[in-house]
Every structure is written in C-alpha cells, then in structure tokens.
Write an enzyme that holds these catalytic residues in place. Structure first.
Site, PDB file in Angstrom:
ATOM      1  N   LEU A  83      43.247  24.407  40.536  1.00  0.00           N
ATOM      2  CA  LEU A  83      44.644  23.971  40.462  1.00  0.00           C
ATOM      3  C   LEU A  83      45.641  25.124  40.582  1.00  0.00           C
ATOM      4  O   LEU A  83      46.836  24.872  40.773  1.00  0.00           O
ATOM      5  CB  LEU A  83      44.921  23.250  39.130  1.00  0.00           C
ATOM      6  CG  LEU A  83      44.168  21.951  38.880  1.00  0.00           C
ATOM      7  CD1 LEU A  83      43.143  22.150  37.773  1.00  0.00           C
ATOM      8  CD2 LEU A  83      45.108  20.813  38.521  1.00  0.00           C
ATOM      9  N   THR A 135      48.411  18.220  47.295  1.00  0.00           N
ATOM     10  CA  THR A 135      49.617  17.403  47.123  1.00  0.00           C
ATOM     11  C   THR A 135      49.819  16.459  48.305  1.00  0.00           C
ATOM     12  O   THR A 135      49.356  16.743  49.411  1.00  0.00           O
ATOM     13  CB  THR A 135      50.835  18.352  46.999  1.00  0.00           C
ATOM     14  OG1 THR A 135      52.025  17.602  47.161  1.00  0.00           O
ATOM     15  CG2 THR A 135      50.830  19.428  48.081  1.00  0.00           C
ATOM     16  N   ASP A 136      50.576  15.384  48.059  1.00  0.00           N
ATOM     17  CA  ASP A 136      50.925  14.479  49.173  1.00  0.00           C
ATOM     18  C   ASP A 136      51.931  15.122  50.124  1.00  0.00           C
ATOM     19  O   ASP A 136      52.152  14.625  51.229  1.00  0.00           O
ATOM     20  CB  ASP A 136      51.471  13.142  48.635  1.00  0.00           C
ATOM     21  CG  ASP A 136      52.741  13.277  47.788  1.00  0.00           C
ATOM     22  OD1 ASP A 136      53.173  14.413  47.497  1.00  0.00           O
ATOM     23  OD2 ASP A 136      53.304  12.233  47.409  1.00  0.00           O
ATOM     24  N   GLU A 137      52.557  16.254  49.690  1.00  0.00           N
ATOM     25  CA  GLU A 137      53.620  16.849  50.501  1.00  0.00           C
ATOM     26  C   GLU A 137      53.090  17.418  51.819  1.00  0.00           C
ATOM     27  O   GLU A 137      53.854  17.657  52.752  1.00  0.00           O
ATOM     28  CB  GLU A 137      54.378  17.911  49.687  1.00  0.00           C
ATOM     29  CG  GLU A 137      54.939  17.304  48.419  1.00  0.00           C
ATOM     30  CD  GLU A 137      55.930  18.162  47.657  1.00  0.00           C
ATOM     31  OE1 GLU A 137      56.573  19.032  48.274  1.00  0.00           O
ATOM     32  OE2 GLU A 137      56.071  17.946  46.431  1.00  0.00           O
ATOM     33  N   TYR A 161      56.155  25.616  50.672  1.00  0.00           N
ATOM     34  CA  TYR A 161      55.163  25.167  49.682  1.00  0.00           C
ATOM     35  C   TYR A 161      54.124  24.259  50.343  1.00  0.00           C
ATOM     36  O   TYR A 161      52.919  24.503  50.264  1.00  0.00           O
ATOM     37  CB  TYR A 161      55.861  24.432  48.532  1.00  0.00           C
ATOM     38  CG  TYR A 161      54.910  23.617  47.663  1.00  0.00           C
ATOM     39  CD1 TYR A 161      53.893  24.225  46.931  1.00  0.00           C
ATOM     40  CD2 TYR A 161      55.024  22.218  47.590  1.00  0.00           C
ATOM     41  CE1 TYR A 161      53.021  23.475  46.149  1.00  0.00           C
ATOM     42  CE2 TYR A 161      54.157  21.465  46.810  1.00  0.00           C
ATOM     43  CZ  TYR A 161      53.160  22.098  46.091  1.00  0.00           C
ATOM     44  OH  TYR A 161      52.284  21.362  45.322  1.00  0.00           O
ATOM     45  N   LYS A 165      50.058  24.766  51.028  1.00  0.00           N
ATOM     46  CA  LYS A 165      49.029  23.866  50.485  1.00  0.00           C
ATOM     47  C   LYS A 165      48.213  23.263  51.642  1.00  0.00           C
ATOM     48  O   LYS A 165      46.992  23.119  51.533  1.00  0.00           O
ATOM     49  CB  LYS A 165      49.662  22.751  49.643  1.00  0.00           C
ATOM     50  CG  LYS A 165      50.274  23.200  48.330  1.00  0.00           C
ATOM     51  CD  LYS A 165      49.274  23.768  47.333  1.00  0.00           C
ATOM     52  CE  LYS A 165      48.346  22.728  46.756  1.00  0.00           C
ATOM     53  NZ  LYS A 165      47.507  23.287  45.649  1.00  0.00           N
ATOM     54  N   LEU A 201      62.305  18.292  38.328  1.00  0.00           N
ATOM     55  CA  LEU A 201      63.376  17.328  38.057  1.00  0.00           C
ATOM     56  C   LEU A 201      63.354  16.737  36.635  1.00  0.00           C
ATOM     57  O   LEU A 201      64.365  16.797  35.920  1.00  0.00           O
ATOM     58  CB  LEU A 201      63.292  16.187  39.089  1.00  0.00           C
ATOM     59  CG  LEU A 201      64.347  15.113  38.918  1.00  0.00           C
ATOM     60  CD1 LEU A 201      65.699  15.578  39.426  1.00  0.00           C
ATOM     61  CD2 LEU A 201      63.950  13.833  39.656  1.00  0.00           C
ATOM     62  N   ARG A 225      60.530   9.537  45.750  1.00  0.00           N
ATOM     63  CA  ARG A 225      59.258  10.138  45.367  1.00  0.00           C
ATOM     64  C   ARG A 225      58.402   9.076  44.672  1.00  0.00           C
ATOM     65  O   ARG A 225      58.932   8.160  44.046  1.00  0.00           O
ATOM     66  CB  ARG A 225      59.469  11.315  44.383  1.00  0.00           C
ATOM     67  CG  ARG A 225      60.278  12.483  44.947  1.00  0.00           C
ATOM     68  CD  ARG A 225      59.475  13.217  46.001  1.00  0.00           C
ATOM     69  NE  ARG A 225      60.137  14.373  46.582  1.00  0.00           N
ATOM     70  CZ  ARG A 225      60.841  14.340  47.730  1.00  0.00           C
ATOM     71  NH1 ARG A 225      60.987  13.219  48.389  1.00  0.00           N
ATOM     72  NH2 ARG A 225      61.360  15.445  48.222  1.00  0.00           N
ATOM     73  N   ARG A 292      68.838  20.320  49.165  1.00  0.00           N
ATOM     74  CA  ARG A 292      67.754  21.283  49.383  1.00  0.00           C
ATOM     75  C   ARG A 292      67.525  21.406  50.898  1.00  0.00           C
ATOM     76  O   ARG A 292      67.575  20.398  51.609  1.00  0.00           O
ATOM     77  CB  ARG A 292      66.501  20.730  48.697  1.00  0.00           C
ATOM     78  CG  ARG A 292      65.242  21.480  48.943  1.00  0.00           C
ATOM     79  CD  ARG A 292      64.037  20.756  48.347  1.00  0.00           C
ATOM     80  NE  ARG A 292      63.846  21.026  46.938  1.00  0.00           N
ATOM     81  CZ  ARG A 292      62.950  20.391  46.174  1.00  0.00           C
ATOM     82  NH1 ARG A 292      62.187  19.453  46.692  1.00  0.00           N
ATOM     83  NH2 ARG A 292      62.816  20.699  44.903  1.00  0.00           N
TER      84      ARG A 292
END
Ligand code: NAD
Ligand code: TYD
Length: 355
Positions: A83, A135-137, A161, A165, A201, A225, A292
């Site tokens: 992680l 991550t789903d990103e 980021y 990943k 957040l 999200r 952003r």
C-alpha cells in the site's frame, strides 16, 4: 497456517486499517508493517495493536532495494500487501517527481527484491503472493452518462498521481507475465473513515467545519466520486489476499456516487447535528475556489466481479458510514491536533534520530 506477511504503508490511512484487521484476525500470522513514516505515516494510527505479539514495525523506504531484500530474508516473507505510496492528487500536481520515485521506482524495487528472494528458495513462488493496492483513478474520467469502470476499461490516467499508479500496476502485471510471480492488483474508489490525513476532502472539511474555517470547493463542486468505507476496503483486501485468483484484477467500490457539493452538504448537516448547531449553520463556510488542474469529472466503479467471484460487498450505508466518521473525528480531536500541528512528525524524527 503460519504466514509471514509484509504490509507496506501500514502507518497510513488504509494501511493502518489493513494492519489492524490482519493482526487481530490472524494471530497465527506474523505481520510486518514497513513504512517510511512520511508526512502521511503516523504510528498513532496503530496504537491499539503496537504491542501485539504478532506485530512488528520497521521504518524503511521501499525505494531502498538492499534494505527491502534483507528484510524479506530476515522475516521469511511469503506474502506482500503493498500500500505504500504518495497518494494525494494535489501534491502530485506540485511535486510529480516524488510520485514517480515512490510509486513507480519503489514498487519496482519491492517487486525485484521479492523476485530475487523467492526465486532463491527451493519452492520458489509456491505459496507466495504479491498483492498490489491501486486506485480507480488509473482508468481516467467518466462523463455523467451512467457508464462505470470495469476491469476491462482501458487505462487513461490524467494526473501525475494516477499516471504513477498506472505505471506501478503495469510493472506488477509485467512481473507475473515475465517471471511468473503470483501477483494480484485491485483498483479501489475513494475511501473514507478514521485516520485519514486531513488534506483529503472528508477529514479536511470535518475539521474546518468544527473550527469555522472556509470549505474550499474546487470549481463548481460538480465532480463525482464513488465513496467506500475504509473498513470495507480492508475486508475486501483480506478476502482477495486469501481467495483471489493469481494474475487477476478486481475492482473495489461502494456503488455509492456523490457529487462533491452534495457530499459536502451531508457533511455540514452531520457535523452541525453532532455539535448541536442549528440546521444550516455552517453552510456559509462553503467557498468556491479555482478548480484543480486536470480535475477528473467523474469516477464510478463496477465491483460486480468481486461480488460474484468472492462474495464481497460493502457493508455500510453511506449515511451510517459518514455519521461514524464524523463522530470519530470529533471525538479524536487530539489525533487531529497532533497531525495538523506537525507534532507527530517531530516525535518520530526525534525517536529515529540516532538509528
Ligand atoms: P496514505 O498517504 O494515507 O498512506 C501512505 C503510507 O505510505 C504512509 O504511511 C507513508 O508513510 C507510506 N510511504 C510513503 N512513501 C513511502 C516509501 N517510499 N516507503 C515506505 N513507505 C512509504 O495513503 P492511503 O490513502 O492509505 O492509500 C494507501 C494505498 O491505497 C495507496 O497505494 C493508494 O494509491 C491506494 N488507494 C487509496 C485510496 C484512497 O481513497 N485513499 C483509494 C484507492 C487506492
Ligand atoms: P480528494 O479527497 O483529494 O480525493 P481524490 O482527488 O483522490 O478524488 O478529493 C475528493 C474530491 O473533492 C475531488 O473531486 C477534489 C475535491 N476537493 C475539493 O473540492 N476541495 C478540497 O479541498 C479537496 C481536498 C478536494
């Protein structure tokens, strides 16, 4: 069965929940938590398990290949749950190199050390597992059209980021395809819950509402999200580590999409209720700020495969999860003050100065 499991990034937000779950649920395993203790790592997150007989903490950097190889040998590691990462999109926009270093080179260093160690053993990869948390990103951004990310969605990362990943995910799969390493990758949506660093957040806004500080909403607050309670993610990791199929990818999500501004109003309502403020009291804190850069519009993740194959599904309704989370942050103001003042870092720097 006895196992020696290395969990990297165990002093961070999700990692601390995974360490706690494994230490408590598997007294027959040795759990080694390896963490560099960057700004995001905090051993106070694990105060309740720090003296458990099956738990060991090691401060190390995943980029330090020789140290990692030595630790894998020393502890006879047969399972890795990875992680450790730089995890905040806004920081990646300001300092992308740190993300390439830890997320890409660090993951590669861990993979290579595991390969060299496991291939040196008579049984090689038998009974071994390298589980990479992603991550789903990495899938990019969706329109407001009802579509969702599946395990077959093409990678299309936008932020430094998510690009880092995505790269690390490719390296993990390459180690399976090239060397036969028993790997698994999971891609999860936004987590929320206790012990999250207050740059993200939900903890940031809970703390700001409490202190009557502005709530900086990026752009129009319309980005969406999918939110998953962190303990549900830890449970999914447990299930997949033990029962997931080698070389597979599993998506993990809450089937719980929220527009930022709607989520923020739920947070305001919940914090105000807990503090005994009149309804709507903190709505005036909402402050729209510059968006952003490259802000992904919408994430939504389809975790049907995980449900159908391994029977996992989220356990908490969102309102219940948010209520517990708000209560936790309000009841643990000391934890929050230690983090926001930076005191937790000075303590560890002092402790490790002479090692
Ligand atoms: P976090 O930032 O809270 O914690 C990261 C941990 O990794 C910290 O304890 C930090 O000290 C440690 N670390 C950082 N660099 C290191 C290095 N070079 N060597 C050793 N340790 C190092 O992150 P998180 O939110 O708990 O996320 C954990 C993992 O889950 C990450 O890989 C992240 O990409 C992934 N993920 C997070 C979310 C989320 O919503 N937070 C969602 C999906 C996936
Ligand atoms: P964040 O918690 O940083 O997670 P991620 O960027 O990985 O999704 O942000 C969640 C959403 O909230 C994201 O759309 C950005 C937005 N956001 C704000 O509007 N204001 C803030 O101060 C922060 C930290 C995030």
């Amino acid at each position: 069965m006895k196992r020696n499991i290395l969990i990297t990034g165990g002093a961070g937000f999700i990692g601390s929940h995974v360490v706690r779950l494994f230490v408590n649920n598997y007294p027959q395993y040795n759990i080694i938590n390896l963490d560099k203790l960057t700004y995001a790592g905090n051993l106070a997150n694990l105060a309740d398990v720090q003296n458990a007989p099956n738990y060991t903490f090691v401060r190390a950097d995943i980029c330090d290949y020789d140290t990692i190889l030595g630790l894998l040998k020393q502890f006879n590691i047969d399972g890795i749950i990875h992680l450790a990462a730089e995890s905040h999109v806004d920081r990646s926009i300001r300092d992308p190199f740190a993300f390439a270093r830890t997320n890409v080179m660090g993951t590669l260093s861990l993979l290579q050390a595991a390969r060299i160690y496991w291939e040196s053993l008579p049984e090689r990869y038998d009974g071994k597992r390298f589980y990479h948390i992603s991550t789903d990103e990495v899938y990019g951004a969706l329109e407001f059209d009802g579509s969702m990310f599946t395990e077959h969605t093409r990678y299309n990362p936008h932020s430094p980021y998510s690009a880092s990943k995505a790269s690390s995910d490719h390296f993990v799969r390459a180690y399976h395809d090239t060397y036969g390493m028993p790997t698994i990758v999971t891609n999860c949506s936004n987590n929320y819950g206790a012990y999250q660093f207050p740059e993200k957040l939900i903890p940031l806004f809970i703390n700001n509402i409490r202190h009557r500080k502005p709530l900086p909403v990026y752009g129009k607050g319309e980005n969406v999200r999918d939110w998953l309670y962190v303990e549900d993610h830890a449970r999914a990791i447990d299930t997949i580590f033990h029962q997931g199929r080698i070389a597979e990818t599993y998506n993990i999500g809450g089937f719980n999409e929220w527009r930022n501004i709607d989520l923020i109003k739920v947070l305001i309502e919940t914090v105000d209720r807990h503090l005994g403020n009149p309804e709507g009291y903190s709505l005036d804190l909402i402050t729209y700020v510059t968006d952003r850069l490259g802000h992904d519009l919408r994430y939504a993740i389809d975790s049907t495969k995980l449900k159908n194959e391994l029977g996992w599904q989220p356990s908490l309704q969102f309102e219940e999860g948010i209520d517990c989370t708000v209560a936790w942050y309000l009841n643990n103001q000391e934890w929050m003050d230690n983090v926001t003042s930076g005191d937790y870092m000075r303590y560890y720097d002092e402790m490790y100065k002479n090692r």
